[in-house]
Design a protein around this motif. Structure first.
Motif, PDB file in Angstrom:
ATOM      1  N   THR A 237      -8.579  11.877   2.418  1.00  0.00           N
ATOM      2  CA  THR A 237      -9.760  11.983   3.300  1.00  0.00           C
ATOM      3  C   THR A 237      -9.460  12.730   4.595  1.00  0.00           C
TER       4      THR A 237
ATOM      5  N   PHE B 239      -5.952   7.599  11.817  1.00  0.00           N
ATOM      6  CA  PHE B 239      -7.027   8.569  12.019  1.00  0.00           C
ATOM      7  C   PHE B 239      -8.266   7.979  11.364  1.00  0.00           C
TER       8      PHE B 239
ATOM      9  N   PHE C 260      -9.648  -2.576  16.881  1.00  0.00           N
ATOM     10  CA  PHE C 260      -9.415  -2.984  15.500  1.00  0.00           C
ATOM     11  C   PHE C 260      -8.128  -2.408  14.921  1.00  0.00           C
ATOM     12  N   VAL C 261      -7.389  -1.704  15.737  1.00  0.00           N
ATOM     13  CA  VAL C 261      -6.095  -1.193  15.253  1.00  0.00           C
ATOM     14  C   VAL C 261      -5.008  -2.194  15.658  1.00  0.00           C
ATOM     15  N   LEU C 262      -4.217  -2.605  14.657  1.00  0.00           N
ATOM     16  CA  LEU C 262      -3.173  -3.598  14.889  1.00  0.00           C
ATOM     17  C   LEU C 262      -1.863  -2.906  15.227  1.00  0.00           C
TER      18      LEU C 262
ATOM     19  N   SER D  33       0.850  -1.199   0.000  1.00  0.00           N
ATOM     20  CA  SER D  33       0.000   0.000   0.000  1.00  0.00           C
ATOM     21  C   SER D  33       0.877   1.236   0.000  1.00  0.00           C
TER      22      SER D  33
ATOM     23  N   GLY E 290       0.687   1.446  14.003  1.00  0.00           N
ATOM     24  CA  GLY E 290      -0.121   1.047  15.153  1.00  0.00           C
ATOM     25  C   GLY E 290      -1.080   2.146  15.589  1.00  0.00           C
ATOM     26  N   ALA E 291      -1.259   3.141  14.724  1.00  0.00           N
ATOM     27  CA  ALA E 291      -2.203   4.227  15.037  1.00  0.00           C
ATOM     28  C   ALA E 291      -2.824   4.735  13.738  1.00  0.00           C
TER      29      ALA E 291
ATOM     30  N   ASP F 239     -14.570   4.713   5.527  1.00  0.00           N
ATOM     31  CA  ASP F 239     -13.948   3.470   5.953  1.00  0.00           C
ATOM     32  C   ASP F 239     -14.943   2.735   6.835  1.00  0.00           C
TER      33      ASP F 239
ATOM     34  N   THR G  54      -3.641   5.096   3.895  1.00  0.00           N
ATOM     35  CA  THR G  54      -3.585   4.922   2.440  1.00  0.00           C
ATOM     36  C   THR G  54      -4.525   5.924   1.767  1.00  0.00           C
ATOM     37  N   ARG G  55      -5.229   6.706   2.563  1.00  0.00           N
ATOM     38  CA  ARG G  55      -6.188   7.665   2.006  1.00  0.00           C
ATOM     39  C   ARG G  55      -5.952   9.069   2.530  1.00  0.00           C
TER      40      ARG G  55
HETATM   41  C1  ANZ Z   1      -7.571   6.954   6.898  1.00  0.00           C
HETATM   42  C2  ANZ Z   1      -8.515   6.312   5.997  1.00  0.00           C
HETATM   43  C3  ANZ Z   1      -9.621   6.864   5.391  1.00  0.00           C
HETATM   44  C4  ANZ Z   1      -8.194   5.005   5.781  1.00  0.00           C
HETATM   45  C5  ANZ Z   1     -10.361   6.060   4.558  1.00  0.00           C
HETATM   46  C6  ANZ Z   1      -8.900   4.159   4.981  1.00  0.00           C
HETATM   47  C7  ANZ Z   1     -10.018   4.714   4.361  1.00  0.00           C
HETATM   48  P1  ANZ Z   1      -4.447  -0.961   3.716  1.00  0.00           P
HETATM   49  O1  ANZ Z   1      -5.010  -0.253   2.514  1.00  0.00           O
HETATM   50  O2  ANZ Z   1      -4.973  -2.304   3.919  1.00  0.00           O
HETATM   51  O3  ANZ Z   1      -2.960  -0.845   3.786  1.00  0.00           O
HETATM   52  N1  ANZ Z   1      -4.818   1.433   9.152  1.00  0.00           N
HETATM   53  C8  ANZ Z   1      -3.563   1.867   9.138  1.00  0.00           C
HETATM   54  N2  ANZ Z   1      -2.826   1.284  10.091  1.00  0.00           N
HETATM   55  C9  ANZ Z   1      -3.655   0.441  10.710  1.00  0.00           C
HETATM   56  C10 ANZ Z   1      -3.498  -0.436  11.809  1.00  0.00           C
HETATM   57  N3  ANZ Z   1      -2.323  -0.562  12.438  1.00  0.00           N
HETATM   58  N4  ANZ Z   1      -4.559  -1.174  12.204  1.00  0.00           N
HETATM   59  C11 ANZ Z   1      -5.746  -1.040  11.571  1.00  0.00           C
HETATM   60  N5  ANZ Z   1      -5.955  -0.221  10.567  1.00  0.00           N
HETATM   61  C12 ANZ Z   1      -4.918   0.511  10.125  1.00  0.00           C
HETATM   62  O4  ANZ Z   1      -5.017  -0.179   4.986  1.00  0.00           O
HETATM   63  C13 ANZ Z   1      -4.542   1.082   5.304  1.00  0.00           C
HETATM   64  C14 ANZ Z   1      -5.641   1.791   6.041  1.00  0.00           C
HETATM   65  O5  ANZ Z   1      -5.975   0.994   7.171  1.00  0.00           O
HETATM   66  C15 ANZ Z   1      -5.184   3.121   6.513  1.00  0.00           C
HETATM   67  O6  ANZ Z   1      -5.811   4.172   5.778  1.00  0.00           O
HETATM   68  C16 ANZ Z   1      -5.816   3.226   7.881  1.00  0.00           C
HETATM   69  O7  ANZ Z   1      -7.083   3.786   7.646  1.00  0.00           O
HETATM   70  C17 ANZ Z   1      -5.961   1.814   8.326  1.00  0.00           C
HETATM   71  F1  ANZ Z   1     -11.420   6.575   3.930  1.00  0.00           F
HETATM   72  O8  ANZ Z   1      -6.538   6.025   7.071  1.00  0.00           O
HETATM   73  B1  ANZ Z   1      -6.906   4.689   6.552  1.00  0.00           B
END
Ligand code: ANZ
Ligand code: ZN
Length: 839
Positions: free
Chosen positions: A255, A340, A329-331, A227, A337-338, A346, A251-252
């Motif tokens: 947003t 927004f 749900f945050v890994l 990603s 590990g953090a 999402d 990854t976004r």
């Molecule tokens: C803001 C956001 C807005 C996100 C949105 C997604 C959609 P992939 O694509 O699978 O790599 N993320 C990041 N670190 C995480 C963690 N440690 N545990 C759980 N979730 C985590 O996933 C990346 C997205 O998963 C990241 O982008 C983050 O949420 C979340 F409309 O950030 B996103």
């Protein structure tokens, strides 16, 4: 000459002859072109099953075909012999895992030999043999010295009853698959292989694997999970546990104006600090730790959080404050590990926001004029254009993301990054029946590699499985050794290697097996990469990825000169069978039921039986058919023939006794032709052409791994020869048929070859050639159209002139019916292709 082919006698005899002649021994020194054909080696579970028979028959056809084409073929067999089932057997039946395993190997080897596979048995290996795993220990140390092995504390699924670590797949609904106990998360020091160093290379490498199934490449791609995104800091309104900011990965970035909250993993330092200060936070963290660690589990679990006292400051607007949560749900080990949270876009964030009444804002829409459309019952994660996002408004998702990354980098609050889902490979297993990790732990020196001259580190035999946990750990003497470095008291590592390590290099050892080292590079490179690898799609991800990694790792440390071990990959379908259930719901085996009219009954009791779905043969549903009695009844060739004939190889094959019988009849028909063919006068041009076409088609089908098509061609040729009138062509046609059948039905082929008066074995004969000029058919198919609409297709001799073609078309009954007496206005003829009648 006996009138029936007798497989029971012929199979044994030819198998012995091949053995004596060492026909399938692969000679590394040969200067013929080399081909390495490999099927995924079996786990010695007890007996050969139909899935094995199908898998190995396919590989065998390719091996024998290449051999007849003059290749030096390596087609080896061995045993993936470490693993849990042996320990389970030890616990349940009080038999030593080694004894159980070796007995199974003996049985299964004999079973495989009965099927007549063209295997080089001189290269047989078993991963549980110290002569194999000792070399694996050496390779582990090579990788250790090469900086590709490290030790780290990591979270595992711990089964408190079996006292063992469980793989994610062994945790079912939060409980241990064997014990049923509630699984805990525990921190344990474990060994890891740096597969993530190769993440991008493993991904890039997929592009070159064009002889792999597309779906397998896709599965690997998703598993690696690259990603592109943004990593950036939120400043915190007040510091917590010494940190005044929190780093997130997204990854976004587009947003960012839709953010409603910030969330950290339960193991995040900020969560830990909150837990130390607040017992409610500590309780929530503890709750997060109960239950499995798998991503799938976190995905489906209810989204829960704990709101800490701190607030984060939005990087693009210092007035804007976001609450900071600890969220389940945050890994911890993904990204930073953090995160927004953007509930509008999402789904996890959406569910979370619903739970805690956080704002759900639209910042992406299909079109700018839809900016005020509310978000419905689900987050909208599709790309679109930015809305309600200040300077981003109107930009596409991609442009907006790039713009935020640009601003973050120039203002210094973040930077663009690449993240992989792939984690380093944890290889420590708290098990007995595996390769001991060749490390000694010393209180003063730390972990020290076992000196090479002390390899192999052999498993002790005197172990007990009376108590749960790892028998190596509680063995009275085995682990106590002197430190190789300071001679002080030290202990061996009692963890063993994940069995996927064993299968990550066995294909190299097959190619070269010196006694004093894992393999000889030059010899291995003569054979590798494997030309055709065949196995189950269940290994699409882990085994194949680990093997690709291991090969790269060896290349990295200069031990081998290639990155990809398997050039061609084929994943075969399963062998299936109808399922049967008694009135009480218990499963019945095919041997216990009988069909009476349209109904099934239980043979013993006469009670009615419900026939259920056709499913993969499995012990649990009792719908397996043991190959051994089938082999005894019909012979190896009929079974092999059936395995190839009934379905395309990538699809499931439904077991059918009727089809086996059909296959056995063809074997007899070919035999009859070989033993009764009479010489006649004159050439039979039609038969000649047919033979020529079949030779071409069978070769093409085998090359394309379309075995069922190859078999269909053999059927056709058999019928054609049977029907052909006596001629001088018939005998050579039968000879060709026998050659073409040799890869699929090798015993019959040998026997028929001898019956035809040929000297030497057919395994040493050459694959027939064909004349491309003769492939062109004398008959062509003429399409007949009326006003451009297809009305008939006619068979016509090639090169028919226009007038004749027109006459033929107009004579067609269908055309006459359509024209209904009217004269055509015009007729257009494209010779050998088409007649179009304008009415
Ligand atoms: C803001 C956001 C807005 C996100 C949105 C997604 C959609 P992939 O694509 O699978 O790599 N993320 C990041 N670190 C995480 C963690 N440690 N545990 C759980 N979730 C985590 O996933 C990346 C997205 O998963 C990241 O982008 C983050 O949420 C979340 F409309 O950030 B996103
Ligand atoms: Zn020491």
């Amino acid at each position: 000459m006996s009138s029936r082919f007798n497989p029971a006698e012929a199979d044994r005899r030819w198998q012995a002859r091949w053995d004596e002649a060492q026909s399938f021994r692969a000679n590394s020194e040969s200067d013929k072109p080399k081909t390495y054909v490999l099927e995924m080696f079996p786990y010695p579970s007890g007996r050969i099953h139909m899935g094995h028979v199908r898998n190995y028959t396919m590989g065998d056809v390719i091996a024998r075909y290449r051999r007849m084409q003059g290749h030096e073929v390596l087609h080896p067999m061995g045993w993936d012999a470490f693993g849990m089932p042996a320990e389970n057997a030890a616990m349940e039946r009080k038999v030593h895992p080694g004894e159980w395993t070796w007995a199974n190997i003996r049985t299964m080897r004999e079973q495989l030999k009965q099927i007549g596979f063209a295997l080089d048995w001189s290269r047989e290996l078993a991963t549980c043999d110290p002569a194999y795993y000792g070399h694996e220990q050496a390779l582990f140390l090579d990788l250790f010295e090469g900086g590709l092995v490290y030790r780290k504390e990591s979270e595992v699924n711990w089964d408190p009853v079996d006292m063992t670590v469980l793989a994610n797949e062994q945790v079912i609904d939060g409980k241990g698959w064997r014990s049923g106990a509630q699984v805990e998360r525990r921190k344990l020091a474990q060994w890891f292989l740096k597969i993530t160093d190769f993440a991008d290379d493993l991904l890039e490498g997929l592009k070159g694997l064009d002889a792999w199934p597309e779906k397998v490449r896709l599965m690997q791609e998703n598993w690696i999970g690259k990603s592109q995104g943004l990593q950036f800091r939120f400043r915190l309104a007040e510091a917590i546990g010494g940190s005044d900011s929190v780093e997130v990965f997204t990854t976004r970035p587009d947003t960012i104006f839709g953010a409603s909250f910030v969330a950290v993993a339960a193991d995040h330092p900020i969560a830990q600090a909150a837990g130390a200060a607040d017992s409610a936070a500590a309780a929530f963290i503890a709750e997060c730790k109960a239950g499995g660690t798998s991503a799938a589990e976190l995905e489906t679990a209810e989204k829960k959080g704990f709101r800490t006292a701190v607030e984060a400051i939005h990087p693009l607007n210092p007035q804007w404050r976001l609450p900071v949560y600890i969220a389940n749900f945050v890994l911890m080990d993904y990204g930073t590990g953090a995160i927004f949270g953007v509930p509008g876009h999402d789904q996890r964030d959406f569910e979370f926001a619903r739970q805690y009444q956080l704002p759900v804002r639209r910042v992406v829409a299909f079109a700018p004029n839809l900016a005020s459309e509310p978000i419905g019952n689900e987050a909208e994660n599709a790309a679109g254009v930015a809305v309600n996002s200040e300077f981003l408004d109107g930009l596409t998702t991609e442009q907006a993301a790039a713009e935020i990354i640009r601003r973050a980098e120039s203002a210094g609050w973040g930077h663009g990054t690449v993240q992989y889902r792939l984690r380093d490979w944890g290889v420590s297993r708290q098990r007995y029946w595996g390769t001991p990790i060749p490390i000694i732990h010393c209180a003063s020196c730390g972990p020290v590699p076992v000196p090479r001259e002390q390899l192999p580190v052999v498993l002790p035999d005197d172990i007990d499985f009376e108590k749960p946990g790892n028998p190596l750990e509680r063995h009275p003497t085995w682990k106590h050794v002197d430190c190789p470095s300071c001679n002080g008291q030290a202990t061996r590592e009692t963890d063993t290697l994940d069995t996927f390590v064993d299968s990550s290099w066995y294909f190299i050892r097959f190619a070269s097996q010196p006694g004093d080292k894992p393999f000889d590079r030059a010899e291995a490179e003569k054979w590798l990469p494997v030309a055709q690898y065949i196995g189950g799609v269940e290994h699409a991800i882990l085994h194949l990825l680990y093997a690709r990694f291991w090969t790269r790792a060896l290349q990295h440390i200069g031990r081998i000169g290639m990155a990809e071990p398997f050039n061609g990959l084929f994943t075969q379908g399963m062998v299936t069978h109808e399922t049967y259930r008694a009135g009480d719901g218990s499963w019945l085996s095919p041997g216990e039921v009988r069909k009476e009219g349209d109904d099934w009954v239980h043979i013993e009791s006469g009670h009615p039986v419900t026939a259920g779905r056709v499913e993969k043969m499995s012990k649990s549903k009792r719908n397996t058919v043991d190959p051994e009695p089938i082999l005894a009844k019909y012979g190896a060739d009929a079974v092999r023939w059936f395995m190839l004939s009934d379905s395309p190889p990538e699809r499931d094959l439904e077991w059918s006794e009727a089809s086996i019988e059909g296959a056995a009849r063809v074997v007899q028909r070919v035999w009859r032709l070989a033993t009764t063919v009479a010489d006649g006068e004159g050439d039979d041009r039609d038969l000649e052409r047919k033979v020529n076409r079949v030779v071409s088609a069978v070769g093409e089908a085998i090359e394309g791994l379309q075995f069922n098509k190859a078999i269909a061609q053999l059927y056709e040729l058999t019928s054609a020869i049977e029907k052909a009138p006596p001629s001088a062509t018939r005998r050579p046609a039968v000879k060709t048929l026998v050659l073409l059948a040799a890869p699929a039905a090798p015993h019959l082929a040998e026997e028929a070859w001898a019956a035809l008066g040929e000297t030497g074995m057919i395994v040493d004969a050459r694959w027939p050639t064909f004349d491309p000029a003769l492939l062109v058919d004398d008959q062509i198919t003429l399409a007949v159209q009326i006003n451009g609409k297809l009305r008939d297709t006619l068979s016509a001799p090639r090169g028919l002139d226009r007038a004749a073609a027109q006459a033929l078309a107009l004579a067609s009954e269908k055309v006459q019916r359509q024209l209904d007496g009217a004269a055509p206005r015009k007729v257009i003829v494209v010779p050998d292709r088409l007649v179009n009648i304008v009415a």
